[in-house]
Design a protein around this motif. Structure first.
Motif, PDB file in Angstrom:
ATOM      1  N   GLU A  83     -42.842  31.132  54.361  1.00  0.00           N
ATOM      2  CA  GLU A  83     -43.227  29.729  54.257  1.00  0.00           C
ATOM      3  C   GLU A  83     -44.390  29.631  53.280  1.00  0.00           C
ATOM      4  O   GLU A  83     -45.172  30.561  53.157  1.00  0.00           O
ATOM      5  CB  GLU A  83     -43.691  29.197  55.615  1.00  0.00           C
ATOM      6  N   TRP A  84     -44.486  28.512  52.601  1.00  0.00           N
ATOM      7  CA  TRP A  84     -45.620  28.293  51.721  1.00  0.00           C
ATOM      8  C   TRP A  84     -45.913  26.798  51.675  1.00  0.00           C
ATOM      9  O   TRP A  84     -45.095  25.972  52.042  1.00  0.00           O
ATOM     10  CB  TRP A  84     -45.353  28.828  50.324  1.00  0.00           C
ATOM     11  N   GLY A  85     -47.117  26.490  51.225  1.00  0.00           N
ATOM     12  CA  GLY A  85     -47.490  25.096  51.090  1.00  0.00           C
ATOM     13  C   GLY A  85     -48.692  24.949  50.183  1.00  0.00           C
ATOM     14  O   GLY A  85     -49.435  25.897  49.957  1.00  0.00           O
ATOM     15  N   GLN A  86     -48.839  23.732  49.664  1.00  0.00           N
ATOM     16  CA  GLN A  86     -49.984  23.402  48.815  1.00  0.00           C
ATOM     17  C   GLN A  86     -50.867  22.429  49.582  1.00  0.00           C
ATOM     18  O   GLN A  86     -50.383  21.448  50.150  1.00  0.00           O
ATOM     19  CB  GLN A  86     -49.511  22.766  47.517  1.00  0.00           C
ATOM     20  N   ASP A  87     -52.160  22.707  49.566  1.00  0.00           N
ATOM     21  CA  ASP A  87     -53.115  21.862  50.275  1.00  0.00           C
ATOM     22  C   ASP A  87     -53.175  20.479  49.640  1.00  0.00           C
ATOM     23  O   ASP A  87     -53.368  20.345  48.437  1.00  0.00           O
ATOM     24  CB  ASP A  87     -54.502  22.504  50.252  1.00  0.00           C
ATOM     25  N   ILE A  88     -53.000  19.465  50.468  1.00  0.00           N
ATOM     26  CA  ILE A  88     -53.111  18.089  49.983  1.00  0.00           C
ATOM     27  C   ILE A  88     -54.041  17.258  50.860  1.00  0.00           C
ATOM     28  O   ILE A  88     -54.297  16.104  50.564  1.00  0.00           O
ATOM     29  CB  ILE A  88     -51.737  17.390  49.903  1.00  0.00           C
ATOM     30  N   GLU A  89     -54.555  17.852  51.925  1.00  0.00           N
ATOM     31  CA  GLU A  89     -55.314  17.097  52.910  1.00  0.00           C
ATOM     32  C   GLU A  89     -56.785  17.473  53.032  1.00  0.00           C
ATOM     33  O   GLU A  89     -57.604  16.642  53.365  1.00  0.00           O
ATOM     34  CB  GLU A  89     -54.675  17.258  54.303  1.00  0.00           C
ATOM     35  N   SER A  90     -57.142  18.723  52.798  1.00  0.00           N
ATOM     36  CA  SER A  90     -58.496  19.190  53.084  1.00  0.00           C
ATOM     37  C   SER A  90     -59.524  18.587  52.143  1.00  0.00           C
ATOM     38  O   SER A  90     -59.330  18.585  50.924  1.00  0.00           O
ATOM     39  CB  SER A  90     -58.583  20.710  52.962  1.00  0.00           C
ATOM     40  N   PRO A  91     -60.633  18.108  52.707  1.00  0.00           N
ATOM     41  CA  PRO A  91     -61.748  17.719  51.829  1.00  0.00           C
ATOM     42  C   PRO A  91     -62.186  18.943  51.026  1.00  0.00           C
ATOM     43  O   PRO A  91     -62.130  20.071  51.520  1.00  0.00           O
ATOM     44  CB  PRO A  91     -62.842  17.291  52.810  1.00  0.00           C
ATOM     45  N   GLU A  92     -62.585  18.752  49.791  1.00  0.00           N
ATOM     46  CA  GLU A  92     -62.913  19.857  48.880  1.00  0.00           C
ATOM     47  C   GLU A  92     -63.851  20.889  49.501  1.00  0.00           C
ATOM     48  O   GLU A  92     -63.670  22.081  49.341  1.00  0.00           O
ATOM     49  CB  GLU A  92     -63.516  19.320  47.577  1.00  0.00           C
ATOM     50  N   MET A  93     -64.869  20.444  50.214  1.00  0.00           N
ATOM     51  CA  MET A  93     -65.822  21.396  50.795  1.00  0.00           C
ATOM     52  C   MET A  93     -65.151  22.309  51.812  1.00  0.00           C
ATOM     53  O   MET A  93     -65.486  23.475  51.921  1.00  0.00           O
ATOM     54  CB  MET A  93     -66.984  20.656  51.461  1.00  0.00           C
ATOM     55  N   GLN A 130     -62.697  24.895  49.983  1.00  0.00           N
ATOM     56  CA  GLN A 130     -63.425  25.848  49.147  1.00  0.00           C
ATOM     57  C   GLN A 130     -62.654  26.237  47.888  1.00  0.00           C
ATOM     58  O   GLN A 130     -62.757  27.340  47.390  1.00  0.00           O
ATOM     59  CB  GLN A 130     -63.800  27.086  49.952  1.00  0.00           C
ATOM     60  N   GLY A 131     -61.844  25.314  47.386  1.00  0.00           N
ATOM     61  CA  GLY A 131     -61.108  25.559  46.154  1.00  0.00           C
ATOM     62  C   GLY A 131     -59.750  26.210  46.342  1.00  0.00           C
ATOM     63  O   GLY A 131     -58.973  26.314  45.390  1.00  0.00           O
ATOM     64  N   PHE A 132     -59.453  26.671  47.536  1.00  0.00           N
ATOM     65  CA  PHE A 132     -58.142  27.273  47.790  1.00  0.00           C
ATOM     66  C   PHE A 132     -57.087  26.179  47.777  1.00  0.00           C
ATOM     67  O   PHE A 132     -57.302  25.086  48.314  1.00  0.00           O
ATOM     68  CB  PHE A 132     -58.134  28.017  49.126  1.00  0.00           C
ATOM     69  N   THR A 133     -55.950  26.452  47.161  1.00  0.00           N
ATOM     70  CA  THR A 133     -54.945  25.409  46.972  1.00  0.00           C
ATOM     71  C   THR A 133     -53.584  25.704  47.594  1.00  0.00           C
ATOM     72  O   THR A 133     -52.843  24.783  47.897  1.00  0.00           O
ATOM     73  CB  THR A 133     -54.727  25.142  45.474  1.00  0.00           C
ATOM     74  N   HIS A 134     -53.241  26.964  47.755  1.00  0.00           N
ATOM     75  CA  HIS A 134     -51.914  27.328  48.249  1.00  0.00           C
ATOM     76  C   HIS A 134     -52.013  28.371  49.363  1.00  0.00           C
ATOM     77  O   HIS A 134     -52.907  29.226  49.339  1.00  0.00           O
ATOM     78  CB  HIS A 134     -51.055  27.909  47.123  1.00  0.00           C
ATOM     79  N   ALA A 135     -51.069  28.291  50.294  1.00  0.00           N
ATOM     80  CA  ALA A 135     -50.979  29.276  51.371  1.00  0.00           C
ATOM     81  C   ALA A 135     -49.556  29.818  51.421  1.00  0.00           C
ATOM     82  O   ALA A 135     -48.585  29.070  51.231  1.00  0.00           O
ATOM     83  CB  ALA A 135     -51.347  28.642  52.707  1.00  0.00           C
TER      84      ALA A 135
END
Length: 107
Positions: A41-51, A54-59
């Protein structure tokens, strides 16, 4: 027990032309060639406030039946080859490898 999990959270390099689609296709090819991977499974962050992100974008999350299957995956030639390409496109990453405990099964 819920098997063994391999979680990778990444921030891709900004100064490198990264075709995320190419990385994802490579990842899908990798997991399709290694029978030990039971789920990917994979996904791209679209919800987390930037802080918080911490700059991470994909899991990326891979599931294995047992730790030994994960160990076999890490030494598989396709994994070794793909990892070199993948790491070259990453600014920073976090990896967690853990036995999972199912608290609630999917319906």
């Amino acid at each position: 027990m819920g098997g063994f999990k391999h979680l990778v959270v990444v921030k891709f390099k900004e100064d490198v032309e990264v075709e995320v689609e190419v990385i994802l296709k490579g990842m899908e090819k990798l997991v399709s060639e290694v029978d030990a991977v039971k789920c990917f499974e994979w996904g791209q962050d679209i919800e987390s406030p930037e802080m918080l992100g911490q700059g991470f974008t994909h899991a990326f999350l891979m599931s294995f039946e047992k730790k030994e299957d994960y160990t076999a995956f890490t030494t598989h030639p396709t994994h070794i080859e793909f990892s070199a390409t993948f790491v070259a496109a990453i600014d920073k990453f976090v990896v967690l490898d853990f036995p999972s405990v199912v608290a609630k099964s999917p319906a």
